[in-house]
Write a protein that holds these residues in place. Structure first.
Motif, PDB file in Angstrom:
ATOM      1  N   THR A  94       0.816  -1.213   0.000  1.00  0.00           N
ATOM      2  CA  THR A  94       0.000   0.000   0.000  1.00  0.00           C
ATOM      3  C   THR A  94       0.854   1.269   0.000  1.00  0.00           C
ATOM      4  O   THR A  94       2.056   1.225   0.275  1.00  0.00           O
ATOM      5  N   PRO A  95       0.240   2.423  -0.254  1.00  0.00           N
ATOM      6  CA  PRO A  95       0.968   3.690  -0.127  1.00  0.00           C
ATOM      7  C   PRO A  95       1.493   3.921   1.294  1.00  0.00           C
ATOM      8  O   PRO A  95       2.393   4.750   1.484  1.00  0.00           O
ATOM      9  N   ASP A  96       0.949   3.201   2.264  1.00  0.00           N
ATOM     10  CA  ASP A  96       1.386   3.335   3.663  1.00  0.00           C
ATOM     11  C   ASP A  96       2.365   2.235   4.065  1.00  0.00           C
ATOM     12  O   ASP A  96       2.529   1.952   5.254  1.00  0.00           O
ATOM     13  N   GLN A 115      12.378  -6.539   5.263  1.00  0.00           N
ATOM     14  CA  GLN A 115      12.016  -7.260   4.050  1.00  0.00           C
ATOM     15  C   GLN A 115      11.091  -8.417   4.400  1.00  0.00           C
ATOM     16  O   GLN A 115      11.507  -9.368   5.058  1.00  0.00           O
ATOM     17  N   PRO A 116       9.837  -8.362   3.974  1.00  0.00           N
ATOM     18  CA  PRO A 116       8.958  -9.512   4.191  1.00  0.00           C
ATOM     19  C   PRO A 116       9.432 -10.696   3.359  1.00  0.00           C
ATOM     20  O   PRO A 116      10.136 -10.530   2.357  1.00  0.00           O
ATOM     21  N   ALA A 117       9.024 -11.896   3.779  1.00  0.00           N
ATOM     22  CA  ALA A 117       9.359 -13.092   3.008  1.00  0.00           C
ATOM     23  C   ALA A 117       8.657 -13.083   1.660  1.00  0.00           C
ATOM     24  O   ALA A 117       9.114 -13.726   0.710  1.00  0.00           O
ATOM     25  N   GLY A 118       7.556 -12.359   1.567  1.00  0.00           N
ATOM     26  CA  GLY A 118       6.828 -12.249   0.304  1.00  0.00           C
ATOM     27  C   GLY A 118       5.696 -11.253   0.426  1.00  0.00           C
ATOM     28  O   GLY A 118       5.298 -10.880   1.544  1.00  0.00           O
ATOM     29  N   ILE A 119       5.187 -10.822  -0.728  1.00  0.00           N
ATOM     30  CA  ILE A 119       4.064  -9.892  -0.780  1.00  0.00           C
ATOM     31  C   ILE A 119       3.038 -10.442  -1.761  1.00  0.00           C
ATOM     32  O   ILE A 119       3.376 -10.738  -2.915  1.00  0.00           O
ATOM     33  N   PHE A 120       1.800 -10.565  -1.316  1.00  0.00           N
ATOM     34  CA  PHE A 120       0.698 -11.005  -2.176  1.00  0.00           C
ATOM     35  C   PHE A 120      -0.140  -9.791  -2.548  1.00  0.00           C
ATOM     36  O   PHE A 120      -0.532  -9.016  -1.670  1.00  0.00           O
ATOM     37  N   ILE A 121      -0.415  -9.628  -3.839  1.00  0.00           N
ATOM     38  CA  ILE A 121      -1.144  -8.449  -4.313  1.00  0.00           C
ATOM     39  C   ILE A 121      -2.448  -8.877  -4.973  1.00  0.00           C
ATOM     40  O   ILE A 121      -2.451  -9.763  -5.835  1.00  0.00           O
ATOM     41  N   THR A 122      -3.541  -8.223  -4.580  1.00  0.00           N
ATOM     42  CA  THR A 122      -4.846  -8.586  -5.126  1.00  0.00           C
ATOM     43  C   THR A 122      -5.060  -8.034  -6.529  1.00  0.00           C
ATOM     44  O   THR A 122      -5.598  -8.726  -7.392  1.00  0.00           O
ATOM     45  N   HIS A 123      -4.613  -6.760  -6.780  1.00  0.00           N
ATOM     46  CA  HIS A 123      -4.860  -6.167  -8.088  1.00  0.00           C
ATOM     47  C   HIS A 123      -4.139  -4.834  -8.213  1.00  0.00           C
ATOM     48  O   HIS A 123      -3.525  -4.355  -7.248  1.00  0.00           O
ATOM     49  N   ALA A 124      -4.238  -4.242  -9.414  1.00  0.00           N
ATOM     50  CA  ALA A 124      -3.474  -3.034  -9.726  1.00  0.00           C
ATOM     51  C   ALA A 124      -4.305  -1.765  -9.590  1.00  0.00           C
ATOM     52  O   ALA A 124      -4.453  -0.994 -10.536  1.00  0.00           O
ATOM     53  N   HIS A 125      -4.851  -1.525  -8.400  1.00  0.00           N
ATOM     54  CA  HIS A 125      -5.384  -0.222  -8.038  1.00  0.00           C
ATOM     55  C   HIS A 125      -4.460   0.389  -6.994  1.00  0.00           C
ATOM     56  O   HIS A 125      -3.767  -0.332  -6.273  1.00  0.00           O
ATOM     57  N   ILE A 126      -4.454   1.701  -6.884  1.00  0.00           N
ATOM     58  CA  ILE A 126      -3.352   2.402  -6.216  1.00  0.00           C
ATOM     59  C   ILE A 126      -3.100   1.975  -4.779  1.00  0.00           C
ATOM     60  O   ILE A 126      -1.970   2.026  -4.310  1.00  0.00           O
ATOM     61  N   GLY A 127      -4.128   1.560  -4.070  1.00  0.00           N
ATOM     62  CA  GLY A 127      -3.941   1.192  -2.669  1.00  0.00           C
ATOM     63  C   GLY A 127      -3.377  -0.192  -2.462  1.00  0.00           C
ATOM     64  O   GLY A 127      -3.098  -0.580  -1.326  1.00  0.00           O
ATOM     65  N   HIS A 128      -3.149  -0.937  -3.551  1.00  0.00           N
ATOM     66  CA  HIS A 128      -2.827  -2.346  -3.413  1.00  0.00           C
ATOM     67  C   HIS A 128      -1.452  -2.732  -3.935  1.00  0.00           C
ATOM     68  O   HIS A 128      -0.932  -3.790  -3.566  1.00  0.00           O
ATOM     69  N   TYR A 129      -0.857  -1.894  -4.779  1.00  0.00           N
ATOM     70  CA  TYR A 129       0.458  -2.266  -5.307  1.00  0.00           C
ATOM     71  C   TYR A 129       1.474  -1.127  -5.355  1.00  0.00           C
ATOM     72  O   TYR A 129       2.680  -1.373  -5.478  1.00  0.00           O
ATOM     73  N   THR A 130       1.050   0.135  -5.238  1.00  0.00           N
ATOM     74  CA  THR A 130       1.982   1.241  -5.447  1.00  0.00           C
ATOM     75  C   THR A 130       3.029   1.358  -4.345  1.00  0.00           C
ATOM     76  O   THR A 130       4.052   2.020  -4.539  1.00  0.00           O
TER      77      THR A 130
END
Length: 324
Positions: A94-96, A115-130
């Motif tokens: 997220t932006p935060d 550094q997290p072991a991994g990041i799971f992303i639901t989709h490409a809207h600004i609050g979810h991947y930026t």
């Protein structure tokens, strides 16, 4: 200027009391590892992509923040923490992300990498991947963080800057997911993406089933409408122990200056009607999350929040811990 010894001591006493009150308040807001299960989810943020307070908002909801009557709320994200292996995974970048990675440190048993072991992303809207941008050379300078994405999102990140630079410099390592295919993180933890309908301008949208041998949690922060989904949300709730689901808007008309058909979500009022006949044990599983700044459920004292609780449902607050 001469200050009497008595007055000096009294001044120091009040400073000491003030520090202790501040420390106690902070301590109450931070859960230590001793208070948490060995493996658990923690809600790092619970608001819609643009955060709270939201840019350009002059409504009473955001005025409350500027007038120091409400605290800042972070954009919706979860951390899956495994203190048996000293690892954690993020759900959403997220932006935060800077504050959320700091938040995670309070929940781990040892000094844990940012550094997290991994990041799971639901989709490409600004609050979810930026938030991925904070992993690059200008910021964290991360090394090969596994970022789990669906195929369209993987292609988008590989072929568009600045995200492609993260890939080229090995700040992130993209891991392709497929709908309904389970990913084993450890011998006891797995994640399964499930496709959901949403405004898929740049990528697919998924929710996740996060599972251990003891518990399953459904996480769907964004969806257009429940009835558009191939899967029955009622059936999916029956399969899990906890459901963290889209509660972006409480009711139609919440944004009088915007056409809400352009930003479709299941209104909480609609979801409450849909779930009204569920058995109490299933209602108790449901936590609404991903609140727009206008959503009265953000206010723990609102009549809408009290009504939600009376009906057997809950709102997911920052710091909520779910033992896995």
């Amino acid at each position: 200027m001469i200050i009497s010894l008595k007055r000096f001591r009294l001044c120091h006493f009040f400073v000491f009391v003030s520090i202790m009150i501040t420390y106690k308040t902070l301590a109450q807001n931070i859960k230590t590892p001793n208070n948490s299960p060995a493996i658990f989810l923690v809600v790092l943020g619970n608001v819609q992509d643009a955060g709270y307070p939201q840019i350009g908002c002059t409504k009473d909801c955001c005025k409350a923040y500027w007038q120091h009557q409400q605290t800042k709320k972070l954009v919706t994200s979860l951390a899956l923490v495994d203190n048996t292996t000293n690892q954690y995974w993020l759900f959403e970048a997220t932006p935060d992300i800077s504050e959320e990675l700091q938040f995670v440190q309070h929940y781990t048993t040892k000094s844990t990498s940012f550094q997290p072991a991994g990041i799971f992303i639901t989709h490409a809207h600004i609050g979810h991947y930026t938030g991925l941008m904070q992993l690059g050379r200008e910021a964290l300078g991360a090394k090969n963080i596994s970022v789990f994405t669906m195929p369209r999102l993987q292609t988008y990140l590989q072929n568009n800057g600045p995200w492609s630079q993260l890939v080229a410099l090995n700040n992130i390592h993209l891991q392709k997911m497929q709908a309904d295919e389970t990913i084993a993180l450890t011998a006891s933890i797995s994640v399964t993406p499930i496709l959901v309908p949403h405004r898929d301008e740049y990528s697919e949208t998924v929710g996740f089933v996060i599972a251990t041998s003891r518990k399953k949690v459904l996480f769907i922060p964004d969806i257009d409408k429940w009835e558009k989904c191939d899967k029955s949300i009622i059936a999916e709730i029956a399969k899990v122990d906890i459901a963290l689901i889209d509660g972006t808007f409480y009711a139609n008309g919440e944004l009088p200056d915007r056409d809400m058909k352009e930003i479709p979500h299941p209104f909480v009022a609609e979801s409450l009607a849909l779930f009204s006949n569920l058995p109490q044990k299933d209602k108790a599983k449901i936590y609404f999350i991903h609140f727009n700044h206008t959503n009265p459920l953000l206010n723990s004292k609102s009549k809408e929040r009290q009504d939600l609780l009376l009906k057997g449902f809950k709102a997911a607050d920052q710091g909520l811990v779910i033992g896995m």
